[in-house]
Enzyme design. Structure first.
Site, PDB file in Angstrom:
ATOM      1  N   HIS A 247       1.011  -1.425  -0.239  1.00 11.95           N
ATOM      2  CA  HIS A 247      -0.045  -0.013  -0.068  1.00 11.95           C
ATOM      3  C   HIS A 247       0.838   1.188  -0.017  1.00 11.95           C
ATOM      4  O   HIS A 247       2.076   1.116   0.687  1.00 11.95           O
ATOM      5  CB  HIS A 247      -0.809  -0.107   1.256  1.00 11.95           C
ATOM      6  CG  HIS A 247      -1.890   1.101   1.186  1.00 11.95           C
ATOM      7  ND1 HIS A 247      -1.719   2.357   1.434  1.00 11.95           N
ATOM      8  CD2 HIS A 247      -3.263   0.906   0.684  1.00 11.95           C
ATOM      9  CE1 HIS A 247      -2.620   3.236   1.155  1.00 11.95           C
ATOM     10  NE2 HIS A 247      -3.766   2.352   0.830  1.00 11.95           N
TER      11      HIS A 247
ATOM     12  N   GLU B 252      -4.116   2.594  -7.131  1.00 16.01           N
ATOM     13  CA  GLU B 252      -4.438   3.709  -6.125  1.00 16.01           C
ATOM     14  C   GLU B 252      -3.403   4.952  -6.412  1.00 16.01           C
ATOM     15  O   GLU B 252      -2.502   4.854  -5.735  1.00 16.01           O
ATOM     16  CB  GLU B 252      -4.127   3.179  -4.634  1.00 16.01           C
ATOM     17  CG  GLU B 252      -5.048   1.941  -4.615  1.00 16.01           C
ATOM     18  CD  GLU B 252      -5.362   1.837  -2.875  1.00 16.01           C
ATOM     19  OE1 GLU B 252      -6.593   2.069  -2.526  1.00 16.01           O
ATOM     20  OE2 GLU B 252      -4.565   1.934  -2.139  1.00 16.01           O
TER      21      GLU B 252
HETATM   22  P1  PGA Z   1      -9.479   6.235   0.784  1.00 22.28           P
HETATM   23  O1  PGA Z   1      -8.237   5.108   0.706  1.00 22.28           O
HETATM   24  O2  PGA Z   1     -10.619   5.570  -0.053  1.00 22.28           O
HETATM   25  O3  PGA Z   1      -9.510   6.943   1.899  1.00 22.28           O
HETATM   26  O4  PGA Z   1      -8.814   7.076  -0.268  1.00 22.28           O
HETATM   27  C1  PGA Z   1      -8.100   3.986  -0.435  1.00 22.28           C
HETATM   28  C2  PGA Z   1      -6.803   3.336   0.392  1.00 22.28           C
HETATM   29  O5  PGA Z   1      -5.855   3.839   0.369  1.00 22.28           O
HETATM   30  O6  PGA Z   1      -6.832   2.046   0.084  1.00 22.28           O
END
Ligand code: PGA
Length: 262
Positions: free
Chosen positions: A104, A175
Site C-alpha cells: 500500500h 491507487e
Molecule cells: P481512501 O483510501 O478511500 O480513503 O482514499 C483508499 C486506500 O488508500 O486504500
C-alpha cells in the site's frame, strides 16, 4: 461515462481498507453493526474487510458465517521464527485471512517499503495460500515529472518478472497516491486509461487473468463511474468503509448495480 454494461463483468471486488482509523472496540462495533444490517449479496460481488492486526481475530469472530472475506493490511515475508513485531502471511492464513494488501502506498511512502520488499511479501502470500492485493500507484510528484508511466511499469515489473503464479491468484489495486482521501478523486477517463495501461503491462509477464481494482476516495456517490469502466474489476475504499453510514450505502449501491443488470 460508461464503457461497458455491468453484466459483462464476471466478478468484482469491494474491499474495505480500514487502515488505522479504528481501534479494537470501534472495529468490533462496526463489524457487529454490519452483521446486523440486512446487506444484499450477489454471487458476482466479493466483499472483503481489512481490519488492523489487533482487531483481526475479533472481527473474524463476529463475521463467522457471513459473506465477508477477511484480509490483512500488511504481512511480513518470513514465516515463523525469531521475527519480533512481524506477522507473516502464514500466520494470517492460520487466523483466517483470504487476502492481504501488499505495498500500500502508505507502507511504501511512510514506512519506506521498497519494490524488493513488496516482491518478497507477494511470494510469501502465494506460498501461504493468501491472495495478495498488490497496491501500485504514482505520486503527485511522479505525475508532475511525467514519470507516472515509468513508476507504474516499474512497480508492475518488480511484482511479475519471473513470478510463478501456477494457477494462484493475485490482484492489483491501482491507487493514485494523490487521489487517496482527502485527495482529489481520479477522473474516470484517467482511471480508464491507466487501467488499460496496467492490464497491457501485466500481460507482458503472465497469461493469468489478473483483476485490477481501483482505490482513491471511492464512495457511494462515485463508485458507479469507476465500476462502469473497462478494466476496473472492483474498488478498494478506505475512509468510506470505516463508518456504517458511508459503508452500507456503498455496498448497497454496488450490489444494486448488479441486481439492476441481472
Ligand atoms: P481512501 O483510501 O478511500 O480513503 O482514499 C483508499 C486506500 O488508500 O486504500
Amino acid at each position: 461515462m460508461k464503457d461497458k454494461h455491468l453484466t459483462t463483468l464476471r466478478m468484482i471486488y469491494l474491499f474495505g481498507n480500514w487502515k488505522m482509523y479504528l481501534d479494537l472496540e470501534e472495529s468490533v462495533a462496526l463489524v457487529t453493526e454490519l452483521c446486523n444490517v440486512k446487506l444484499p449479496t450477489h454471487e458476482y460481488v466479493t466483499l472483503g474487510i481489512f481490519p488492523n492486526p489487533l482487531a483481526f481475530v475479533s472481527v473474524r469472530n463476529v463475521f463467522k458465517g457471513s459473506t465477508f472475506f477477511l484480509g490483512a493490511q500488511n504481512v511480513g515475508w518470513t514465516s515463523k521464527g525469531a521475527y519480533t513485531g512481524s506477522i507473516s502471511a502464514e500466520l494470517y492464513k492460520n487466523a483466517g485471512a483470504t487476502y492481504a494488501l501488499v505495498g500500500h502506498s502508505e507502507r511504501r511512502y511512510i514506512f519506506n517499503e521498497t519494490n524488493e520488499a513488496v516482491r518478497k511479501k507477494v511470494e510469501a502470500c502465494l506460498d501461504a495460500g493468501i491472495i495478495p492485493v498488490v497496491c501500485i500507484g504514482e505520486t503527485q510528484k511522479d505525475k508532475d515529472a511525467n514519470k507516472k508511466e515509468y513508476r507504474l511499469k516499474k512497480q508492475i515489473m518488480k511484482v511479475f518478472e519471473g513470478l510463478s503464479l501456477d494457477r494462484k491468484e493475485i490482484i492489483i489495486a491501482y491507487e493514485p497516491v494523490w487521489a487517496i482521501w482527502p485527495g482529489t478523486p481520479c477522473n474516470p477517463e484517467e482511471a480508464r486509461d491507466t487501467h488499460e495501461l496496467i492490464h497491457a503491462e501485466i500481460a507482458k509477464y503472465t497469461d493469468t487473468k489478473v483483476p485490477v481494482i481501483y482505490g482513491g476516495s471511492v464512495n457511494a456517490e462515485n463508485v458507479e463511474q469507476y465500476l462502469s469502466l473497462n478494466g476496473v474489476d472492483g474498488v478498494l475504499p478506505g475512509h468510506a468503509s470505516t463508518k456504517i453510514d458511508t459503508f452500507v450505502p456503498l455496498i448497497e449501491h454496488v450490489i444494486g448495480l448488479f441486481r439492476a443488470n441481472p
